[in-house]
Design an enzyme around this catalytic site. Structure first.
Site, PDB file in Angstrom:
ATOM      1  N   HIS A  19       0.841  -1.197   0.000  1.00  0.00           N
ATOM      2  CA  HIS A  19       0.000   0.000   0.000  1.00  0.00           C
ATOM      3  C   HIS A  19       0.878   1.250   0.000  1.00  0.00           C
ATOM      4  CE1 HIS A  19       0.875   0.478   4.223  1.00  0.00           C
ATOM      5  NE2 HIS A  19       0.236  -0.625   4.581  1.00  0.00           N
ATOM      6  N   HIS A  22       4.097   1.269   2.357  1.00  0.00           N
ATOM      7  CA  HIS A  22       5.246   0.507   1.838  1.00  0.00           C
ATOM      8  C   HIS A  22       5.832   1.216   0.620  1.00  0.00           C
ATOM      9  CE1 HIS A  22       2.311  -2.798   3.183  1.00  0.00           C
ATOM     10  NE2 HIS A  22       3.219  -2.727   4.131  1.00  0.00           N
ATOM     11  N   CYS A 127       2.439  -7.751  21.791  1.00  0.00           N
ATOM     12  CA  CYS A 127       1.586  -7.274  20.698  1.00  0.00           C
ATOM     13  C   CYS A 127       1.960  -8.060  19.446  1.00  0.00           C
ATOM     14  CB  CYS A 127       1.780  -5.781  20.460  1.00  0.00           C
ATOM     15  SG  CYS A 127       0.939  -5.246  18.958  1.00  0.00           S
ATOM     16  N   CYS A 130       3.033  -5.891  16.428  1.00  0.00           N
ATOM     17  CA  CYS A 130       4.441  -5.443  16.440  1.00  0.00           C
ATOM     18  C   CYS A 130       5.391  -6.617  16.573  1.00  0.00           C
ATOM     19  CB  CYS A 130       4.701  -4.510  17.613  1.00  0.00           C
ATOM     20  SG  CYS A 130       3.768  -2.986  17.534  1.00  0.00           S
ATOM     21  N   CYS A 144      -1.360  -1.180  22.905  1.00  0.00           N
ATOM     22  CA  CYS A 144      -0.189  -0.924  22.067  1.00  0.00           C
ATOM     23  C   CYS A 144      -0.355   0.454  21.419  1.00  0.00           C
ATOM     24  CB  CYS A 144      -0.084  -1.995  20.972  1.00  0.00           C
ATOM     25  SG  CYS A 144       0.949  -1.490  19.585  1.00  0.00           S
ATOM     26  N   HIS A 147      -0.855  -0.119  17.394  1.00  0.00           N
ATOM     27  CA  HIS A 147      -2.027  -0.835  16.881  1.00  0.00           C
ATOM     28  C   HIS A 147      -3.308  -0.539  17.644  1.00  0.00           C
ATOM     29  CE1 HIS A 147       1.363  -3.072  15.126  1.00  0.00           C
ATOM     30  NE2 HIS A 147       0.535  -3.207  14.121  1.00  0.00           N
ATOM     31  N   LYS A 296      -6.099   6.993  10.310  1.00  0.00           N
ATOM     32  CA  LYS A 296      -5.091   6.009   9.941  1.00  0.00           C
ATOM     33  C   LYS A 296      -5.510   5.309   8.657  1.00  0.00           C
ATOM     34  CE  LYS A 296      -2.406   4.157  13.570  1.00  0.00           C
ATOM     35  NZ  LYS A 296      -1.993   2.986  14.309  1.00  0.00           N
ATOM     36  N   LYS A 299      -7.439  -1.297   6.304  1.00  0.00           N
ATOM     37  CA  LYS A 299      -8.321  -2.077   5.444  1.00  0.00           C
ATOM     38  C   LYS A 299      -9.763  -1.940   5.914  1.00  0.00           C
ATOM     39  CE  LYS A 299      -7.229  -6.291   2.981  1.00  0.00           C
ATOM     40  NZ  LYS A 299      -6.647  -7.617   3.102  1.00  0.00           N
TER      41      LYS A 299
HETATM   42  N1  MSP Z   1       8.480  -6.935   8.817  1.00  0.00           N
HETATM   43  C1  MSP Z   1       8.684  -5.790   9.594  1.00  0.00           C
HETATM   44  C2  MSP Z   1      10.006  -5.133   9.274  1.00  0.00           C
HETATM   45  C3  MSP Z   1      11.200  -5.991   9.355  1.00  0.00           C
HETATM   46  S1  MSP Z   1      12.618  -5.153   8.800  1.00  0.00           S
HETATM   47  C4  MSP Z   1      13.866  -6.186   9.036  1.00  0.00           C
HETATM   48  C5  MSP Z   1       7.561  -4.796   9.335  1.00  0.00           C
HETATM   49  N2  MSP Z   1       6.859  -4.963   8.201  1.00  0.00           N
HETATM   50  S2  MSP Z   1       5.647  -4.014   7.725  1.00  0.00           S
HETATM   51  O1  MSP Z   1       5.088  -4.656   6.566  1.00  0.00           O
HETATM   52  O2  MSP Z   1       4.752  -3.749   8.789  1.00  0.00           O
HETATM   53  O3  MSP Z   1       6.299  -2.719   7.228  1.00  0.00           O
HETATM   54  C6  MSP Z   1       6.483  -1.605   8.041  1.00  0.00           C
HETATM   55  C7  MSP Z   1       7.081  -0.507   7.188  1.00  0.00           C
HETATM   56  O4  MSP Z   1       6.186  -0.216   6.087  1.00  0.00           O
HETATM   57  C8  MSP Z   1       7.247   0.833   7.878  1.00  0.00           C
HETATM   58  O5  MSP Z   1       8.421   0.926   8.668  1.00  0.00           O
HETATM   59  C9  MSP Z   1       7.288   1.738   6.666  1.00  0.00           C
HETATM   60  O6  MSP Z   1       8.481   1.568   5.990  1.00  0.00           O
HETATM   61  C10 MSP Z   1       6.160   1.174   5.818  1.00  0.00           C
HETATM   62  N3  MSP Z   1       4.851   1.686   6.224  1.00  0.00           N
HETATM   63  C11 MSP Z   1       3.736   0.929   6.446  1.00  0.00           C
HETATM   64  N4  MSP Z   1       2.690   1.773   6.728  1.00  0.00           N
HETATM   65  C12 MSP Z   1       3.103   3.055   6.707  1.00  0.00           C
HETATM   66  C13 MSP Z   1       2.448   4.298   6.780  1.00  0.00           C
HETATM   67  N5  MSP Z   1       1.156   4.418   7.011  1.00  0.00           N
HETATM   68  N6  MSP Z   1       3.199   5.405   6.580  1.00  0.00           N
HETATM   69  C14 MSP Z   1       4.531   5.348   6.254  1.00  0.00           C
HETATM   70  N7  MSP Z   1       5.157   4.183   6.138  1.00  0.00           N
HETATM   71  C15 MSP Z   1       4.556   3.016   6.559  1.00  0.00           C
HETATM   72  O7  MSP Z   1       7.390  -3.908  10.134  1.00  0.00           O
END
Ligand code: MSP
Length: 518
Positions: A19, A22, A127, A130, A144, A147, A296, A299
Site C-alpha cells: 500500500h 510501503h 503485541c 508489532c 499498544c 495498533h 489512519k 483495510k
Molecule cells: N516486517 C517488519 C520489518 C522488518 S525489517 C527487518 C515490518 N513490516 S511491515 O510490513 O509492517 O512494514 C512496516 C514498514 O512499512 C514501515 O516501517 C514503513 O516503511 C512502511 N509503512 C507501512 N505503513 C506506513 C504508513 N502508514 N506510513 C509510512 N510508512 C509506513 O514492520
C-alpha cells in the site's frame, strides 16, 4: 573507486498487499538509489519480504493456504508491484530463502556459544501486530500505542538474547555517532528509551505453539522468527549476492524505515550486531507516518491506497512526485485525493507539463523543430545560472534527505523559465521578422533548460525525464553525449553548446493532462 552506498527498505510482512506506506519507503530508497547512481556512486539497493511468525501463519490459515504457499503468493505480489513500478532494487530477499535461514542459524549459534542467549521463563504483554513485548510504561491506556489493541499476556519458557548487557555500549555508540539516527528527534527518542533499564529480548517460540519460523540450531523444539530472523537480512542479502564485497558494503549501510519499527532497528539490531561481532550500520533514517486525511490507513476503514491503482489512474511519476513533495522526511503527512489533484494540476500540469509543451510547440511552429544558435544574452545566462544554482541546492537537500525541499529547488528553476518566457515574449517578438534570430536564441536557451530539467528530475520522476529527453531528440538507442548530460556526476553541458547545428526536437506530447477535481 567510486563511493559505495548500500540502501535498504524494511522487509515487508506478507500478511498484507503493498500500500501507500510501503510504497513511500520503497520510492524514497529508489529515488536515492537513482540519485546516487546519477552522482556516479556505486549503489546496492536491497528490499524484500518478512515471512515468518504468528501473523503470517494466521493470515495463511484465514486464506486456507499453508504458510509457505501464502508467503509465496504475497511475496510475489510485492516483487511484481515493485517491478511494475520500475523500482531499481538490486536484490529481493525473502526470509524463507535458504541462504538467509542458514545465516540466521549461524549467527544464533555464534551468539549462543558466546553465552549471550539463555533459556528462561518470562511473562509479558505481547503485541502480535508489532511482534514484540511491551513494558507497562510503553502502553497507552493498556494498549499498544501503534495498533491500539490490547496486548496478550504470554508466559512460557523461551530463549532470550542478553540485550540488557549491551545497553551501555549502545548508549556510548550513539553518543560517539551523533548522526547514527536521522532525523535527530528519533535519536533523542532512542536515548530516552535507553535511560530506562533495557530488558533482554525474547527470540523464540516453542514449536508446540508456532512452527512457522527458523529452527534454533541448538534446540529443535524451538523456532526463532521476526526480529532475530528478519533484521539479519541486511547482512545475509549482501553476503549472498557478493560475499567478497559484503564487508565493504556493510560499512556504508543506510537503513530506511518508518517510526513504527524504530526500537527494533535502533535498539535490537545494533545490540544484536555487537553480540554477533559485526560493526553497527552507518545510518538509520526514519520517516513519519502517512495518514489518510485525519485517520489512519486501514483495510477496515476501506481507505487503503494501492500503488498500482495510482499508476493506472494518474501515472507513476505523479504519484512519486506527490509522495516525495508532500512529506517532509521524518514528519507525518496526510494523503487526500484533493491534495493530490491540486498538486498535480499546479506543479505538474501547469508547471513542468505546460513549460515543456510551450517550448516545444514554439520550436516546432517557428523553426520546424530545428534548434537555432544561442546568442549568449545576459538574461539567457541568468537563466542558466538559475539552473546551476537549483542543481547545487537540490544536491545539498538530497544529502540531507529533504526530498520535498530538493523538489522545491528544482521547481524554482522552472518558475524562472516561466518568468523568462513572459519577459522575453518570443511569441510577440516573432511578429517582427528582424527579431527572428533572437526568438531562435530564446528557444535554444529554453531547450537547454528542458534538458537540465530532465537531468534534475530523473531520480524523482524517471519516466518523465526519459520522455522529455526523447522529445528533445535523444537518440532511442542511447547516446554518450546525452548520457553525460543527464548524469548528475558530470558538469552540465554549457548552454548554447550542446545541440549540434541542425538538431531537431520532436513535437510536444502532453505530459500531465489536467485533472478535474471531483
Ligand atoms: N516486517 C517488519 C520489518 C522488518 S525489517 C527487518 C515490518 N513490516 S511491515 O510490513 O509492517 O512494514 C512496516 C514498514 O512499512 C514501515 O516501517 C514503513 O516503511 C512502511 N509503512 C507501512 N505503513 C506506513 C504508513 N502508514 N506510513 C509510512 N510508512 C509506513 O514492520
Amino acid at each position: 573507486m567510486p563511493d559505495t552506498v548500500y540502501l535498504t527498505t524494511p522487509l515487508y510482512y506478507v500478511n498484507a498487499e503493498p500500500h501507500l506506506g510501503h510504497t513511500y519507503t520503497t520510492v524514497v530508497v529508489d529515488t536515492l538509489a537513482r540519485y546516487q547512481r546519477a552522482m556516479g556512486r556505486d549503489v546496492f539497493f536491497l528490499t524484500g519480504t518478512d515471512e515468518h511468525g504468528d501473523k503470517i501463519a494466521a493470515a495463511a490459515e484465514k486464506n486456507h493456504a499453508s504458510p509457505h504457499e501464502y508467503a509465496d503468493r504475497i511475496s510475489a505480489i510485492f516483487r511484481s508491484t515493485w517491478d511494475t513500478c520500475g523500482i531499481t532494487y538490486d536484490h529481493f530477499i525473502r526470509t524463507t530463502d535458504d541462504y538467509h535461514v542458514a545465516f540466521v542459524r549461524e549467527v544464533l549459534q555464534r551468539v549462543y556459544d558466546a553465552g549471550d542467549i539463555y533459556f528462561g521463563d518470562y511473562g509479558g504483554n505481547y503485541c502480535t501486530g508489532c511482534e514484540r513485548f511491551y513494558a507497562d510504561r510503553e502502553l497507552i491506556d493498556g494498549k499498544c500505542p501503534d495498533h491500539e489493541t490490547e496486548p496478550v499476556w504470554i508466559k512460557e519458557e523461551n530463549y532470550f538474547f542478553r540485550m540488557g548487557k549491551y545497553q551501555d555500549r549502545l548508549r556510548d555508540h550513539l553518543e560517539k555517532h551523533p548522526d547514527l539516527i536521522h532525523p535527530a528527534g528519533y535519536r533523542n527518542e532512542v536515548l530516552g528509551l535507553l535511560r530506562e533499564p533495557l530488558e533482554d529480548l525474547c527470540i523464540s517460540r516453542p514449536k508446540s505453539r508456532l512452527t512457522w519460523g527458523i529452527e534454533m540450531p541448538f534446540d529443535p523444539n524451538y523456532v526463532t522468527y521476526v526480529w532475530f530472523d528478519a533484521l539479519l537480512n541486511y547482512l545475509s542479502g549482501i553476503r549472498h549476492v557478493d560475499a567478497a564485497r559484503a564487508d565493504q558494503r556493510w560499512a556504508h549501510a543506510q537503513h530506511f524505515i518508518a517510526k513504527d519499527i524504530l526500537k527494533p532497528h535502533a535498539v535490537f539490531w545494533p545490540t544484536m550486531l555487537m553480540a554477533a561481532g559485526f560493526p553497527v550500520y552507518q545510518r538509520l533514517n526514519v520517516h513519519g507516518y502517512w495518514n489518510m486525511g485525519e485517520s489512519k490507513m486501514s483495510k477496515s476503514l476501506g481507505n487503503v491506497i494501492r500503488p498500482l491503482e495510482m499508476k493506472e489512474r494518474f501515472g507513476l511519476d505523479s504519484f512519486r512526485y506527490f509522495l516525495l513533495r508532500e512529506m517532509a522526511f521524518g514528519s507525518d503527512a496526510s494523503f487526500t485525493e484533493d491534495a493530490f489533484i491540486t498538486r498535480f494540476n499546479a506543479d505538474l500540469s501547469n508547471g513542468l507539463g505546460n513549460l515543456t509543451s510551450r517550448v516545444l510547440s514554439m520550436q516546432d511552429k517557428y523553426f520546424d523543430g530545428v534548434v537555432q544558435a544561442a546568442d549568449g544574452a545576459p538574461q539567457d545566462r541568468a537563466l542558466a545560472a538559475a539552473f546551476t544554482q537549483a542543481e547545487s541546492a537540490m544536491k545539498s537537500q538530497m544529502e540531507g534527505l529533504a526530498f520535498h525541499l530538493a523538489l522545491e529547488e528544482i521547481w524554482k528553476a522552472f518558475n524562472a523559465c516561466d518568468k523568462y518566457i513572459v519577459e522575453e515574449a518570443p511569441f510577440k517578438k516573432w511578429k517582427d521578422e528582424s527579431a527572428h534570430p533572437r526568438v531562435g536564441a530564446i528557444l535554444a536557451t529554453l531547450c537547454d533548460a528542458l534538458r537540465d530539467a530532465a537531468r534534475m528530475i530523473a531520480p524523482f520522476m524517471p519516466e518523465t525525464s526519459e520522455r522529455i529527453a526523447a522529445m528533445l531528440g535523444r537518440p532511442a538507442g542511447g547516446d554518450t553525449a546525452w548520457d553525460a548530460a543527464l548524469s548528475l556526476a558530470d558538469a552540465a553541458p554549457k548552454w548554447g553548446e550542446f545541440y549540434p547545428p541542425g538538431h531537431t526536437v520532436g513535437k510536444p506530447e502532453p505530459l500531465f493532462p489536467r485533472l478535474e477535481t471531483t
